[in-house]
Design a protein around this motif. Structure first.
Motif, short mmCIF file in Angstrom:
data_model
loop_
_atom_site.label_atom_id
_atom_site.label_comp_id
_atom_site.label_asym_id
_atom_site.label_seq_id
_atom_site.Cartn_x
_atom_site.Cartn_y
_atom_site.Cartn_z
N GLU A 102 0.83 -1.21 0.00
CA GLU A 102 0.00 0.00 0.00
C GLU A 102 0.87 1.26 0.00
OE1 GLU A 102 -3.86 1.93 0.54
OE2 GLU A 102 -3.55 -0.23 0.53
N LEU A 103 1.91 1.26 0.83
CA LEU A 103 2.78 2.42 0.93
C LEU A 103 3.58 2.62 -0.36
CD1 LEU A 103 3.71 4.70 2.80
CD2 LEU A 103 5.46 3.15 3.69
N ALA A 106 1.40 4.24 -2.93
CA ALA A 106 0.88 5.58 -2.63
C ALA A 106 1.64 6.64 -3.40
CB ALA A 106 0.97 5.84 -1.13
N ILE A 115 -1.42 6.69 3.40
CA ILE A 115 -2.02 5.36 3.27
C ILE A 115 -3.20 5.23 4.21
CG2 ILE A 115 0.08 4.20 2.49
CD1 ILE A 115 0.35 3.04 5.34
#
Length: 138
Positions: A102-103, A106, A115
């Protein structure tokens, strides 16, 4: 997905929060209490951003938000914005791969990478506590 609390004139109460996030409420409390314990000078507040997004809970120091807690229907999201040093530490540290993915995905902005992590149970608790520690470090 927006907040479960959308009415600007009605700041959520603890009882409303508990009912809204349901079985995840103890996890919410763990994150809020941990952040305030680690950084006692922080302020915790409900914030109404807009009709579209409704109410969110945030804990901040004088200049920045440390953690966002976003209530949903029977779950919540935890959100952070991480600068470059924090991002590097997370990506190379012992954090869940789902969080790293996810990071990494981003979009980087001037203030960092933002996030949001969906919390439906306590499975990511240790990882979120590590993220709070990293956020406080940088």
């Amino acid at each position: 997905m927006t907040s479960i609390f959308l009415h600007k004139d009605e700041k959520p109460s603890e009882a409303q929060l508990q009912k809204a996030v349901g079985h995840t409420y103890p996890v919410w409390k763990t994150f809020a209490d941990y952040t305030l314990k680690k950084y006692p000078e922080a302020t915790a507040e409900w914030h109404y951003s807009s009709e579209k997004f409704g109410w969110s809970f945030r804990i901040k120091d004088k200049k920045r938000v440390l953690i966002y807690l976003l209530p949903r229907d029977q779950f919540f999201k935890v959100a952070f914005v991480f600068g470059t040093k924090a991002t590097d530490e997370i990506l190379t540290g012992p954090i869940a791969e789902s969080v790293k993915t996810e990071l990494s995905a981003a979009k980087p902005y001037a203030e960092g990478r933002g996030i949001r992590i969906v919390i439906t149970d306590e499975s990511l608790t240790d990882d979120i506590l590590k993220l709070i520690d990293i956020k406080l470090k940088y």
